[in-house]
Each structure stands twice: as structure tokens, then as C-alpha cells.
Write a protein that holds these residues in place. Sequence first.
Motif, mmCIF file in Angstrom:
data_model
loop_
_atom_site.group_PDB
_atom_site.id
_atom_site.type_symbol
_atom_site.label_atom_id
_atom_site.label_comp_id
_atom_site.label_asym_id
_atom_site.label_seq_id
_atom_site.Cartn_x
_atom_site.Cartn_y
_atom_site.Cartn_z
ATOM 1 N N MET A 1 0.748 -1.189 -0.005
ATOM 2 C CA MET A 1 -0.126 0.009 0.213
ATOM 3 C C MET A 1 0.964 1.233 -0.002
ATOM 4 O O MET A 1 1.700 1.485 0.848
ATOM 5 N N ASP A 2 0.696 2.015 -0.847
ATOM 6 C CA ASP A 2 1.440 3.247 -1.032
ATOM 7 C C ASP A 2 1.166 4.352 0.316
ATOM 8 O O ASP A 2 0.160 3.990 0.930
ATOM 9 N N ALA A 3 2.247 5.185 0.541
ATOM 10 C CA ALA A 3 1.944 5.925 1.920
ATOM 11 C C ALA A 3 0.582 6.649 2.022
ATOM 12 O O ALA A 3 0.154 6.728 3.064
ATOM 13 N N LEU A 4 0.122 7.128 0.733
ATOM 14 C CA LEU A 4 -0.854 7.971 0.997
ATOM 15 C C LEU A 4 -2.191 7.483 1.206
ATOM 16 O O LEU A 4 -3.245 7.604 1.946
ATOM 17 N N SER A 5 -2.373 6.129 0.625
ATOM 18 C CA SER A 5 -3.368 5.280 0.931
ATOM 19 C C SER A 5 -3.400 4.557 2.391
ATOM 20 O O SER A 5 -4.163 4.508 2.794
ATOM 21 N N ALA A 6 -2.038 4.531 2.750
ATOM 22 C CA ALA A 6 -1.879 4.083 4.255
ATOM 23 C C ALA A 6 -2.617 5.178 5.161
ATOM 24 O O ALA A 6 -3.203 4.956 6.118
ATOM 25 N N LEU A 7 -2.094 6.362 4.944
ATOM 26 C CA LEU A 7 -2.527 7.708 5.574
ATOM 27 C C LEU A 7 -4.128 7.784 5.722
ATOM 28 O O LEU A 7 -4.901 7.970 6.594
ATOM 29 N N ILE A 8 -4.451 7.652 4.423
ATOM 30 C CA ILE A 8 -6.104 7.886 4.267
ATOM 31 C C ILE A 8 -6.961 6.734 5.127
ATOM 32 O O ILE A 8 -7.899 6.802 5.683
ATOM 33 N N GLN A 9 -6.336 5.537 4.886
ATOM 34 C CA GLN A 9 -6.963 4.328 5.649
ATOM 35 C C GLN A 9 -7.039 4.743 7.178
ATOM 36 O O GLN A 9 -7.958 4.468 7.815
ATOM 37 N N HIS A 10 -5.961 5.038 7.611
ATOM 38 C CA HIS A 10 -5.840 5.523 9.077
ATOM 39 C C HIS A 10 -6.639 6.486 9.420
ATOM 40 O O HIS A 10 -7.472 6.385 10.326
ATOM 41 N N ALA A 11 -6.697 7.515 8.555
ATOM 42 C CA ALA A 11 -7.629 8.716 8.854
ATOM 43 C C ALA A 11 -9.025 8.335 8.694
ATOM 44 O O ALA A 11 -10.042 9.121 9.318
ATOM 45 N N SER A 12 -9.521 7.671 7.877
ATOM 46 C CA SER A 12 -10.869 7.312 7.551
ATOM 47 C C SER A 12 -11.690 8.534 7.182
ATOM 48 O O SER A 12 -12.771 8.708 7.917
ATOM 49 N N PRO A 13 -11.498 9.397 6.338
ATOM 50 C CA PRO A 13 -12.172 10.272 6.125
ATOM 51 C C PRO A 13 -13.602 10.256 5.559
ATOM 52 O O PRO A 13 -13.749 9.143 4.800
ATOM 53 N N LYS A 14 -14.639 10.937 6.456
ATOM 54 C CA LYS A 14 -15.937 10.797 5.765
ATOM 55 C C LYS A 14 -16.784 11.671 5.688
ATOM 56 O O LYS A 14 -16.603 12.878 6.407
ATOM 57 N N ALA A 15 -17.545 11.977 4.730
ATOM 58 C CA ALA A 15 -18.217 13.073 4.306
ATOM 59 C C ALA A 15 -19.911 12.791 4.474
ATOM 60 O O ALA A 15 -20.179 11.673 3.779
ATOM 61 N N ASN A 16 -20.613 13.713 4.942
ATOM 62 C CA ASN A 16 -22.063 13.233 5.245
ATOM 63 C C ASN A 16 -22.820 14.583 4.809
ATOM 64 O O ASN A 16 -22.696 15.658 5.172
ATOM 65 N N LEU A 17 -23.722 14.437 3.882
ATOM 66 C CA LEU A 17 -24.288 15.493 3.110
ATOM 67 C C LEU A 17 -25.384 15.944 4.130
ATOM 68 O O LEU A 17 -26.237 15.335 4.751
ATOM 69 N N PHE A 18 -25.609 17.272 3.997
ATOM 70 C CA PHE A 18 -26.456 17.974 4.973
ATOM 71 C C PHE A 18 -27.471 19.162 4.059
ATOM 72 O O PHE A 18 -28.376 19.387 4.456
ATOM 73 N N PHE A 19 -27.020 19.452 2.992
ATOM 74 C CA PHE A 19 -27.584 20.435 2.383
ATOM 75 C C PHE A 19 -27.375 20.055 0.895
ATOM 76 O O PHE A 19 -26.110 20.199 0.358
ATOM 77 N N SER A 20 -28.363 20.174 0.031
ATOM 78 C CA SER A 20 -28.172 20.433 -1.729
ATOM 79 C C SER A 20 -29.277 20.911 -2.239
ATOM 80 O O SER A 20 -30.622 20.519 -1.891
ATOM 81 N N GLY A 21 -28.889 22.113 -2.592
ATOM 82 C CA GLY A 21 -30.188 22.945 -3.465
ATOM 83 C C GLY A 21 -29.846 24.273 -3.454
ATOM 84 O O GLY A 21 -28.681 24.649 -3.683
ATOM 85 N N ASN A 22 -30.895 25.143 -3.613
ATOM 86 C CA ASN A 22 -30.597 26.485 -3.959
ATOM 87 C C ASN A 22 -30.532 27.356 -2.483
ATOM 88 O O ASN A 22 -31.550 27.391 -1.810
ATOM 89 N N LEU A 23 -29.483 27.991 -2.369
ATOM 90 C CA LEU A 23 -29.620 28.716 -0.888
ATOM 91 C C LEU A 23 -29.846 30.378 -1.409
ATOM 92 O O LEU A 23 -29.075 30.868 -2.255
ATOM 93 N N CYS A 24 -30.897 30.792 -0.898
ATOM 94 C CA CYS A 24 -31.283 32.154 -1.005
ATOM 95 C C CYS A 24 -31.337 32.745 0.328
ATOM 96 O O CYS A 24 -32.268 32.527 1.004
ATOM 97 N N GLY A 25 -30.281 33.685 0.754
ATOM 98 C CA GLY A 25 -30.056 34.127 2.075
ATOM 99 C C GLY A 25 -28.751 33.637 2.655
ATOM 100 O O GLY A 25 -27.915 33.711 2.046
ATOM 101 N N SER A 26 -28.775 33.183 3.682
ATOM 102 C CA SER A 26 -27.520 32.818 4.448
ATOM 103 C C SER A 26 -27.623 31.707 5.350
ATOM 104 O O SER A 26 -28.726 31.312 5.727
ATOM 105 N N SER A 27 -26.691 31.058 5.817
ATOM 106 C CA SER A 27 -26.382 29.852 6.635
ATOM 107 C C SER A 27 -25.332 30.087 7.283
ATOM 108 O O SER A 27 -24.175 30.264 6.901
ATOM 109 N N GLU A 28 -25.279 29.794 8.956
ATOM 110 C CA GLU A 28 -24.061 29.942 9.550
ATOM 111 C C GLU A 28 -23.606 28.532 10.225
ATOM 112 O O GLU A 28 -24.759 27.622 10.403
ATOM 113 N N SER A 29 -22.563 28.338 10.608
ATOM 114 C CA SER A 29 -22.020 27.081 10.940
ATOM 115 C C SER A 29 -21.101 27.497 12.211
ATOM 116 O O SER A 29 -20.073 28.481 12.033
ATOM 117 N N ASP A 30 -21.150 26.542 13.116
ATOM 118 C CA ASP A 30 -20.035 26.802 14.152
ATOM 119 C C ASP A 30 -18.861 25.827 13.910
ATOM 120 O O ASP A 30 -18.688 25.657 12.552
#
Length: 269
Positions: free
Chosen positions: A1-30
Motif C-alpha cells: 500500500m502506498d503511503a497516501l493510501s495508508a494515511l487515508i486508511q488510518h484517517a478514515s475521512p468521511k463526508a455526510n451530506l446535509f444540504f443540496s439545493g438553492n441557498l437564498c439568504g444565508s446559513s451559519e456554521s459553528d
Amino acid sequence: MDALSALIQHASPKANLFFSGNLCGSSESDSQGGQLHLLKSGELNVYETGGSKHVLTEPTLIFYPKGRSHKIQSQSLQGCDLVCATVTFQDSPLSRAMPEMVVIPLSQLTHLEAVLTLLFDEAFSERYGHVASVAHLLDLLLILLIRHLVAEKVCEAGVLAALSHPRLASSLEVMHNQMDEPWTIETLAQKAGMSRARFAAVFQQTLGQPPLTYLTEVRLLKAQQLLLAGQPIKSVALEVGYSGSVAFTRAFSRCFGTTPAQWLATLQA
């Protein structure tokens, strides 16, 4: 396994969708957790705590790997089309080395065009299974984005910078893939094809810590994951390169200020 693949496997990055669409106005995030925003069309202002402002007038990727308080606001009444996701990493050398913020116009990510096109198509559709497909596409996008950061040398220091150094990358590869080996600076330098002194100096300059200090960090962060997965302390110790549970417990306590058993008990309380 190459170094980057090993690092990614260790870090286990995960993305979870919370919005898709048209934003009219604003949205805040902490500041809790990472976030990824993909501006598909329209114009967007991004305000950060402290007064920084980014004006986006073309399709753009905005990534806060470590989280940062911010507000996004459409510049027009027509709004803007966005895909937004939360991002998580396991505590690991990769997650610790990620930059605070990444802003890249999609026009500069031509090699990701196919993934982005499919992701936007799925995110703005009502087809069966589109939520599941977007989740997998976001995970793939994260991996490709990390690879882009390495290839384009976006980070000037840390493990992501070291991966773009052909000789250091060789030493990182064996550290992550063969952490049970009794590595020394001499044997790691041999893997890098460098003299001991040159290897130690370049490693320190690039990653900000000596090779064996980094190796200890890699081993103990991996050990935490194995312990959480239910593996016995003795087998974890051997898997991450310690002669037994006594040496492992001593190193773990020096690093985290608690024994492996106490650390697990605290998390499970």
C-alpha cells in the motif's frame, strides 16, 4: 500500500451530506467538525470569525478540514446552488496535517470533473437512491481532493508535504505499512536512500519532528483505533511495534497521560 493510501486508511475521512439545493439568504456554521461546500452556480460570500471574507463568483470548492465558524450568504435574490457536507477524520497524522482552509475554483480541478459532474447530477436529482450515491461520491471526492493537495504541494510542511518528497514518501510508506518492524533512523534512512544525517535533517525540516517521534505518534494513534475496535492490549502492542504490553503501556502513558486500560474505561463510562 502506498503511503497516501495508508494515511487515508488510518484517517478514515468521511463526508455526510446535509444540504443540496438553492441557498437564498444565508446559513451559519459553528466550529464543530469539518465542512465541505461545493458552489455549483451563482455567487457566494463566505464570512469567517475575525472578519475574513471570501467572494466567490464562479463554481468553487470550499473546505474546512478542521472546522471553523463561518457564514455563507448568497449575493443575489436568485440564490446559489450548493452541495454542503460535514467532514470527519479519525485522529491521525493525516488529520493533524490538514490545512485550516482550502478554496479552489472548480476550473482548477479538471481531473475531478467527472466525479463533480456526477455528484452535482445526483445531488440535485430526485432519483431513487440519490442520497446513498451522493454519500459515496462525497467520500471519493474527499480522497481525490487530498491527493490533489499532495500533487499540487498545497501544504509546505507536515506529512502532506513529505508525501510529495519521493525519498521521504518511501520512509513514510514503511512506517505506516510495517509499523511492527523495529525501525531505527538508520534503517528508515536506507529506505529513503539517504544518509542517516541527511534523512534526519530533511525529515525534521519537513514534518517538524524527528523520524522516531513521528513513528511513535503513528503507532499510538493507530493503537487507539485498534483498542476501540475491541482488540486486546497485548495484541495491539505487538501489532504496532512494541515488544509487549508493558513497553506499550509505558509509551501510551507518556503520550496521553493515561494507561490504555484507563483510556478505554473513560471512553466507555
